[in-house]
Design a protein around this motif. Structure first.
Motif, PDB file in Angstrom:
ATOM      1  N   GLY A  74     -15.884  46.448 -50.534  1.00 36.72           N
ATOM      2  CA  GLY A  74     -17.272  45.574 -50.650  1.00 36.72           C
ATOM      3  C   GLY A  74     -16.441  44.089 -50.642  1.00 36.72           C
ATOM      4  N   PHE A  75     -15.360  43.876 -51.103  1.00 34.27           N
ATOM      5  CA  PHE A  75     -14.731  42.538 -50.929  1.00 34.27           C
ATOM      6  C   PHE A  75     -14.626  41.937 -49.424  1.00 34.27           C
ATOM      7  N   GLU A  76     -13.946  42.855 -48.841  1.00 34.69           N
ATOM      8  CA  GLU A  76     -13.698  42.755 -47.353  1.00 34.69           C
ATOM      9  C   GLU A  76     -15.119  42.397 -46.602  1.00 34.69           C
ATOM     10  N   CYS A  77     -16.007  43.222 -46.872  1.00 34.26           N
ATOM     11  CA  CYS A  77     -17.324  42.974 -46.222  1.00 34.26           C
ATOM     12  C   CYS A  77     -18.076  41.666 -46.489  1.00 34.26           C
ATOM     13  N   MET A  78     -17.977  41.309 -48.099  1.00 32.55           N
ATOM     14  CA  MET A  78     -18.266  40.172 -48.257  1.00 32.55           C
ATOM     15  C   MET A  78     -17.762  38.873 -47.706  1.00 32.55           C
ATOM     16  N   LYS A  79     -16.394  39.120 -47.269  1.00 33.36           N
ATOM     17  CA  LYS A  79     -15.733  38.239 -46.863  1.00 33.36           C
ATOM     18  C   LYS A  79     -16.259  37.781 -45.505  1.00 33.36           C
ATOM     19  N   LYS A  80     -16.484  38.847 -44.598  1.00 30.64           N
ATOM     20  CA  LYS A  80     -17.103  38.788 -43.306  1.00 30.64           C
ATOM     21  C   LYS A  80     -18.253  37.972 -43.322  1.00 30.64           C
ATOM     22  N   LEU A  81     -19.377  38.416 -44.215  1.00 31.28           N
ATOM     23  CA  LEU A  81     -20.574  37.909 -44.013  1.00 31.28           C
ATOM     24  C   LEU A  81     -20.625  36.518 -44.959  1.00 31.28           C
ATOM     25  N   TYR A  82     -19.970  36.373 -46.144  1.00 31.82           N
ATOM     26  CA  TYR A  82     -20.049  35.213 -46.869  1.00 31.82           C
ATOM     27  C   TYR A  82     -18.776  34.329 -46.966  1.00 31.82           C
ATOM     28  N   PRO A  83     -18.254  34.157 -45.772  1.00 34.21           N
ATOM     29  CA  PRO A  83     -16.748  33.571 -45.893  1.00 34.21           C
ATOM     30  C   PRO A  83     -16.478  32.568 -46.846  1.00 34.21           C
ATOM     31  N   HIS A  84     -17.528  31.720 -47.051  1.00 32.81           N
ATOM     32  CA  HIS A  84     -17.434  30.392 -47.993  1.00 32.81           C
ATOM     33  C   HIS A  84     -17.626  30.650 -49.462  1.00 32.81           C
ATOM     34  N   ALA A  85     -17.640  31.965 -49.706  1.00 29.77           N
ATOM     35  CA  ALA A  85     -18.013  31.988 -51.125  1.00 29.77           C
ATOM     36  C   ALA A  85     -16.857  32.176 -51.935  1.00 29.77           C
TER      37      ALA A  85
END
Length: 327
Positions: A74-85
Protein backbone atom coordinates in the motif's frame (compact mmCIF):
# COMPACT_ATOMS: atom_id res chain seq x y z
CA UNK A 1 -1.48 23.80 5.68
CA UNK A 2 -3.31 21.51 3.27
CA UNK A 3 -3.69 18.37 5.38
CA UNK A 4 -5.66 16.27 2.84
CA UNK A 5 -2.87 16.40 0.25
CA UNK A 6 -0.07 15.89 2.77
CA UNK A 7 -1.39 12.56 4.07
CA UNK A 8 -1.97 9.34 2.20
CA UNK A 9 -4.04 6.70 3.97
CA UNK A 10 -3.28 2.99 3.61
CA UNK A 11 -6.12 0.71 4.72
CA UNK A 12 -5.68 -3.05 4.88
CA UNK A 13 -8.43 -5.62 5.23
CA UNK A 14 -10.25 -8.75 4.19
CA UNK A 15 -13.98 -9.43 4.38
CA UNK A 16 -14.56 -6.53 6.77
CA UNK A 17 -18.08 -5.80 5.50
CA UNK A 18 -19.74 -2.90 7.32
CA UNK A 19 -16.56 -2.28 9.28
CA UNK A 20 -14.78 -1.28 6.08
CA UNK A 21 -17.65 1.04 5.12
CA UNK A 22 -17.37 2.79 8.50
CA UNK A 23 -13.60 3.02 8.08
CA UNK A 24 -13.84 4.63 4.65
CA UNK A 25 -16.63 7.01 5.68
CA UNK A 26 -14.49 8.24 8.56
CA UNK A 27 -11.63 9.02 6.19
CA UNK A 28 -13.08 10.48 3.00
CA UNK A 29 -13.57 13.91 4.62
CA UNK A 30 -10.10 13.91 6.14
CA UNK A 31 -8.09 12.85 3.09
CA UNK A 32 -9.06 11.98 -0.51
CA UNK A 33 -5.82 10.02 -0.93
CA UNK A 34 -6.96 6.53 0.04
CA UNK A 35 -5.43 3.17 -0.80
CA UNK A 36 -7.28 0.00 0.17
CA UNK A 37 -5.13 -3.15 0.17
CA UNK A 38 -7.32 -6.23 -0.07
CA UNK A 39 -6.06 -9.66 0.90
CA UNK A 40 -8.39 -12.02 -0.90
CA UNK A 41 -11.82 -10.86 0.21
CA UNK A 42 -14.77 -12.96 -0.88
CA UNK A 43 -17.32 -10.30 0.04
CA UNK A 44 -17.90 -6.98 -1.75
CA UNK A 45 -14.97 -5.16 -0.10
CA UNK A 46 -13.13 -4.32 -3.32
CA UNK A 47 -16.19 -2.83 -5.03
CA UNK A 48 -17.19 -0.94 -1.90
CA UNK A 49 -13.73 0.58 -1.56
CA UNK A 50 -13.68 1.68 -5.20
CA UNK A 51 -17.19 3.14 -4.98
CA UNK A 52 -16.07 5.25 -2.03
CA UNK A 53 -13.10 6.71 -3.88
CA UNK A 54 -10.26 4.47 -2.76
CA UNK A 55 -7.62 3.06 -5.06
CA UNK A 56 -7.53 -0.72 -4.63
CA UNK A 57 -4.48 -2.95 -4.44
CA UNK A 58 -5.37 -6.64 -4.60
CA UNK A 59 -2.57 -8.73 -3.14
CA UNK A 60 -1.25 -11.74 -5.00
CA UNK A 61 -2.45 -14.43 -2.60
CA UNK A 62 -0.15 -17.00 -4.19
CA UNK A 63 2.56 -15.33 -2.10
CA UNK A 64 2.59 -15.72 1.70
CA UNK A 65 0.31 -13.07 3.19
CA UNK A 66 1.18 -10.86 6.14
CA UNK A 67 -0.25 -7.54 7.30
CA UNK A 68 3.29 -6.16 7.03
CA UNK A 69 3.45 -7.07 3.36
CA UNK A 70 0.02 -5.51 2.75
CA UNK A 71 1.08 -2.23 4.35
CA UNK A 72 4.33 -2.16 2.39
CA UNK A 73 2.51 -2.68 -0.91
CA UNK A 74 0.00 0.00 0.00
CA UNK A 75 2.86 2.35 0.80
CA UNK A 76 4.52 1.72 -2.57
CA UNK A 77 1.26 2.28 -4.43
CA UNK A 78 0.70 5.52 -2.52
CA UNK A 79 4.22 6.64 -3.38
CA UNK A 80 3.48 6.27 -7.09
CA UNK A 81 0.08 7.93 -7.00
CA UNK A 82 0.80 10.69 -4.49
CA UNK A 83 4.58 11.19 -4.46
CA UNK A 84 4.42 14.53 -2.66
CA UNK A 85 2.52 13.28 0.42
CA UNK A 86 4.79 13.56 3.47
CA UNK A 87 2.87 11.24 5.78
CA UNK A 88 1.15 7.87 5.68
CA UNK A 89 -1.71 6.96 7.96
CA UNK A 90 -1.84 3.20 8.29
CA UNK A 91 -5.15 1.84 9.54
CA UNK A 92 -6.81 -1.57 9.74
CA UNK A 93 -10.09 -1.96 7.88
CA UNK A 94 -11.99 -2.82 11.06
CA UNK A 95 -11.25 0.63 12.53
CA UNK A 96 -13.05 3.95 12.29
CA UNK A 97 -10.73 6.96 12.36
CA UNK A 98 -11.70 9.77 14.72
CA UNK A 99 -12.66 13.11 13.18
CA UNK A 100 -9.73 15.49 13.30
CA UNK A 101 -7.14 12.83 14.02
CA UNK A 102 -5.14 13.30 10.82
CA UNK A 103 -4.88 17.06 11.27
CA UNK A 104 -3.82 16.79 14.92
CA UNK A 105 -1.21 14.12 14.17
CA UNK A 106 0.26 16.08 11.27
CA UNK A 107 0.46 19.29 13.32
CA UNK A 108 2.24 17.39 16.09
CA UNK A 109 4.73 15.82 13.68
CA UNK A 110 5.38 19.14 11.99
CA UNK A 111 6.34 20.56 15.37
CA UNK A 112 8.45 17.52 16.27
CA UNK A 113 10.72 16.69 13.31
CA UNK A 114 12.44 13.90 15.25
CA UNK A 115 9.18 11.91 15.58
CA UNK A 116 8.71 9.16 13.00
CA UNK A 117 5.43 7.64 14.15
CA UNK A 118 2.50 9.17 15.99
CA UNK A 119 -0.45 7.30 17.40
CA UNK A 120 -3.33 8.10 19.76
CA UNK A 121 -5.96 6.24 21.74
CA UNK A 122 -7.41 3.20 20.05
CA UNK A 123 -10.68 2.13 21.66
CA UNK A 124 -12.85 -0.92 21.31
CA UNK A 125 -16.27 -0.21 19.78
CA UNK A 126 -18.14 -2.65 22.01
CA UNK A 127 -16.02 -3.10 25.15
CA UNK A 128 -18.96 -4.27 27.25
CA UNK A 129 -20.18 -6.85 24.77
CA UNK A 130 -17.70 -9.56 25.81
CA UNK A 131 -14.86 -9.98 28.28
CA UNK A 132 -12.46 -10.38 25.35
CA UNK A 133 -13.44 -7.05 23.81
CA UNK A 134 -12.99 -5.42 27.20
CA UNK A 135 -9.51 -6.90 27.51
CA UNK A 136 -8.60 -5.40 24.12
CA UNK A 137 -9.77 -1.98 25.24
CA UNK A 138 -7.72 -2.21 28.42
CA UNK A 139 -4.67 -3.43 26.51
CA UNK A 140 -4.72 -0.34 24.31
CA UNK A 141 -4.99 2.10 27.21
CA UNK A 142 -1.28 2.82 27.32
CA UNK A 143 0.60 5.89 28.67
CA UNK A 144 0.85 8.98 26.49
CA UNK A 145 4.10 10.66 25.53
CA UNK A 146 7.24 9.14 24.07
CA UNK A 147 6.90 5.39 23.80
CA UNK A 148 8.73 2.40 22.39
CA UNK A 149 6.17 1.10 19.93
CA UNK A 150 2.97 1.76 18.03
CA UNK A 151 0.24 -0.50 16.72
CA UNK A 152 -1.22 -0.99 13.26
CA UNK A 153 -3.01 2.37 13.35
CA UNK A 154 -0.33 5.05 13.13
CA UNK A 155 0.68 8.21 11.26
CA UNK A 156 4.12 7.56 9.81
CA UNK A 157 6.60 10.04 8.39
CA UNK A 158 7.44 8.91 4.85
CA UNK A 159 11.17 9.62 4.97
CA UNK A 160 11.52 7.81 8.30
CA UNK A 161 9.63 4.78 6.98
CA UNK A 162 11.87 4.66 3.92
CA UNK A 163 14.93 5.24 6.10
CA UNK A 164 14.47 1.74 7.59
CA UNK A 165 12.97 0.07 4.48
CA UNK A 166 9.49 -0.23 5.96
CA UNK A 167 7.97 -3.27 7.63
CA UNK A 168 9.59 -6.69 7.54
CA UNK A 169 7.20 -8.36 5.13
CA UNK A 170 7.89 -11.87 6.45
CA UNK A 171 6.66 -11.20 10.01
CA UNK A 172 3.28 -12.80 10.69
CA UNK A 173 2.83 -10.79 13.91
CA UNK A 174 4.49 -8.00 15.89
CA UNK A 175 5.60 -6.12 12.79
CA UNK A 176 4.85 -2.67 14.23
CA UNK A 177 7.01 -2.91 17.39
CA UNK A 178 9.78 -4.49 15.31
CA UNK A 179 9.67 -1.54 12.92
CA UNK A 180 9.81 0.83 15.88
CA UNK A 181 12.93 -0.90 17.21
CA UNK A 182 14.69 -0.14 13.94
CA UNK A 183 13.37 3.42 13.80
CA UNK A 184 14.59 4.21 17.30
CA UNK A 185 17.95 2.58 16.59
CA UNK A 186 18.68 5.28 14.00
CA UNK A 187 17.46 8.15 16.14
CA UNK A 188 13.74 8.49 15.43
CA UNK A 189 11.12 8.78 18.18
CA UNK A 190 7.69 7.20 18.60
CA UNK A 191 4.96 9.24 20.27
CA UNK A 192 1.48 8.59 21.64
CA UNK A 193 -0.89 11.54 21.86
CA UNK A 194 -3.62 12.00 24.44
CA UNK A 195 -6.26 12.05 21.73
CA UNK A 196 -8.84 9.74 20.21
CA UNK A 197 -7.45 8.03 17.12
CA UNK A 198 -9.49 4.99 16.11
CA UNK A 199 -12.50 2.95 17.12
CA UNK A 200 -11.81 -0.75 16.63
CA UNK A 201 -14.20 -3.67 16.27
CA UNK A 202 -12.46 -6.75 17.63
CA UNK A 203 -15.62 -8.85 17.30
CA UNK A 204 -14.27 -11.39 19.80
CA UNK A 205 -17.13 -13.39 21.21
CA UNK A 206 -15.47 -16.74 21.93
CA UNK A 207 -12.70 -17.99 24.18
CA UNK A 208 -11.07 -19.69 21.18
CA UNK A 209 -10.64 -16.30 19.51
CA UNK A 210 -8.90 -14.87 22.57
CA UNK A 211 -6.67 -17.97 22.71
CA UNK A 212 -5.62 -17.59 19.06
CA UNK A 213 -4.96 -13.87 19.46
CA UNK A 214 -2.81 -14.50 22.54
CA UNK A 215 -0.99 -17.33 20.77
CA UNK A 216 -0.15 -14.83 18.04
CA UNK A 217 1.24 -12.47 20.67
CA UNK A 218 3.48 -15.25 21.98
CA UNK A 219 4.74 -15.90 18.46
CA UNK A 220 5.48 -12.19 18.07
CA UNK A 221 7.38 -12.13 21.37
CA UNK A 222 9.51 -15.07 20.28
CA UNK A 223 10.33 -13.68 16.85
CA UNK A 224 10.97 -10.20 18.21
CA UNK A 225 13.40 -11.57 20.79
CA UNK A 226 15.07 -13.71 18.14
CA UNK A 227 15.62 -10.69 15.89
CA UNK A 228 16.53 -8.03 18.45
CA UNK A 229 16.93 -9.75 21.81
CA UNK A 230 20.71 -9.59 21.70
CA UNK A 231 20.69 -5.80 21.38
CA UNK A 232 21.02 -3.49 24.38
CA UNK A 233 17.26 -3.03 24.26
CA UNK A 234 16.59 -6.76 24.79
CA UNK A 235 13.43 -6.50 22.70
CA UNK A 236 10.71 -8.80 24.08
CA UNK A 237 13.19 -11.02 25.90
CA UNK A 238 11.39 -10.63 29.24
CA UNK A 239 7.99 -11.29 27.65
CA UNK A 240 9.30 -14.45 26.03
CA UNK A 241 10.98 -15.65 29.22
CA UNK A 242 7.79 -15.15 31.23
CA UNK A 243 5.81 -17.20 28.72
CA UNK A 244 8.15 -20.15 29.12
CA UNK A 245 8.35 -19.88 32.90
CA UNK A 246 4.62 -19.55 33.57
CA UNK A 247 3.40 -21.58 30.60
CA UNK A 248 5.77 -24.54 30.79
CA UNK A 249 8.41 -24.53 33.53
CA UNK A 250 6.05 -24.10 36.49
CA UNK A 251 3.61 -26.81 35.29
CA UNK A 252 6.58 -29.12 34.69
CA UNK A 253 7.93 -28.56 38.21
CA UNK A 254 4.44 -29.12 39.63
CA UNK A 255 4.20 -32.38 37.70
CA UNK A 256 7.54 -33.59 39.03
CA UNK A 257 6.57 -32.65 42.58
CA UNK A 258 3.22 -34.35 42.07
CA UNK A 259 4.95 -37.59 41.17
CA UNK A 260 6.74 -37.40 44.50
CA UNK A 261 3.80 -36.11 46.51
CA UNK A 262 0.42 -35.09 45.16
CA UNK A 263 0.07 -32.57 47.99
CA UNK A 264 3.35 -30.80 47.15
CA UNK A 265 2.45 -30.68 43.46
CA UNK A 266 -0.93 -29.11 44.24
CA UNK A 267 0.59 -26.64 46.69
CA UNK A 268 3.15 -25.54 44.14
CA UNK A 269 0.35 -24.69 41.70
CA UNK A 270 -0.95 -22.13 44.19
CA UNK A 271 1.63 -19.82 42.66
CA UNK A 272 -0.92 -19.10 39.91
CA UNK A 273 -3.72 -17.67 42.10
CA UNK A 274 -1.07 -15.80 44.11
CA UNK A 275 0.16 -14.23 40.88
CA UNK A 276 -3.40 -13.25 39.98
CA UNK A 277 -3.76 -11.52 43.35
CA UNK A 278 -0.43 -9.72 42.92
CA UNK A 279 -1.31 -8.44 39.45
CA UNK A 280 -4.81 -7.40 40.48
CA UNK A 281 -3.42 -5.34 43.34
CA UNK A 282 -0.80 -3.78 41.10
CA UNK A 283 -3.53 -2.69 38.67
CA UNK A 284 -6.06 -1.67 41.29
CA UNK A 285 -6.74 1.56 39.38
CA UNK A 286 -8.75 -0.56 36.93
CA UNK A 287 -11.36 -1.23 39.64
CA UNK A 288 -13.22 -4.53 39.45
CA UNK A 289 -11.77 -5.07 35.99
CA UNK A 290 -8.32 -5.46 37.56
CA UNK A 291 -9.20 -9.00 38.68
CA UNK A 292 -10.42 -10.00 35.23
CA UNK A 293 -7.32 -8.53 33.62
CA UNK A 294 -5.05 -10.24 36.15
CA UNK A 295 -6.71 -13.61 35.60
CA UNK A 296 -6.32 -13.42 31.83
CA UNK A 297 -2.77 -12.12 32.07
CA UNK A 298 -1.83 -15.25 34.00
CA UNK A 299 -3.92 -17.58 31.85
CA UNK A 300 -2.48 -15.96 28.75
CA UNK A 301 0.97 -17.33 29.48
CA UNK A 302 -0.20 -20.74 28.21
CA UNK A 303 -1.22 -19.65 24.69
CA UNK A 304 1.81 -17.35 24.63
CA UNK A 305 3.98 -20.38 25.30
CA UNK A 306 2.21 -22.20 22.45
CA UNK A 307 2.99 -19.24 20.19
CA UNK A 308 6.64 -19.37 21.25
CA UNK A 309 6.77 -23.05 20.39
CA UNK A 310 5.15 -22.42 17.00
CA UNK A 311 7.82 -19.87 16.15
CA UNK A 312 10.74 -22.10 17.04
CA UNK A 313 9.16 -25.07 15.27
CA UNK A 314 8.86 -22.94 12.14
CA UNK A 315 12.37 -21.59 12.56
CA UNK A 316 14.12 -24.92 12.93
CA UNK A 317 11.93 -26.86 10.51
CA UNK A 318 12.45 -24.22 7.84
CA UNK A 319 8.71 -23.97 7.15
CA UNK A 320 6.97 -20.76 6.17
CA UNK A 321 4.96 -19.25 9.01
CA UNK A 322 1.19 -19.07 8.57
CA UNK A 323 -0.99 -16.32 9.96
CA UNK A 324 -2.61 -16.94 13.33
CA UNK A 325 -5.99 -15.32 12.77
CA UNK A 326 -8.67 -14.93 15.40
CA UNK A 327 -11.54 -13.71 13.19
Amino acid sequence: MNIPTRVGVVIIGRNEGDRLVRCLKSLVKQSPQLIYVDSGSTDDSVNVARSMGAEVVSLDMAKPFTAARARNEGFECMKKLYPHAEYRQFVDGDCEVATGWLESAVVFNDNHPDVAATCGRRRERYPDKTIYNMLCDMEWNTPVGETKACGGDVLMRVDAFENVQGFRADLIAGEEPELCVRLRAVGWKIWRLDQEMTLHDAAMTQFSQWWKRTTRAGHAFAEGAYLHGASTERHWVSESRRAWIWGLLIPFIALVLGLISLKWGALFLLIYPLQVIRLARRNASQGNHSWIMAFFLVLGKFPEMVGQAKFFWRLYSGKQGRLIEYK
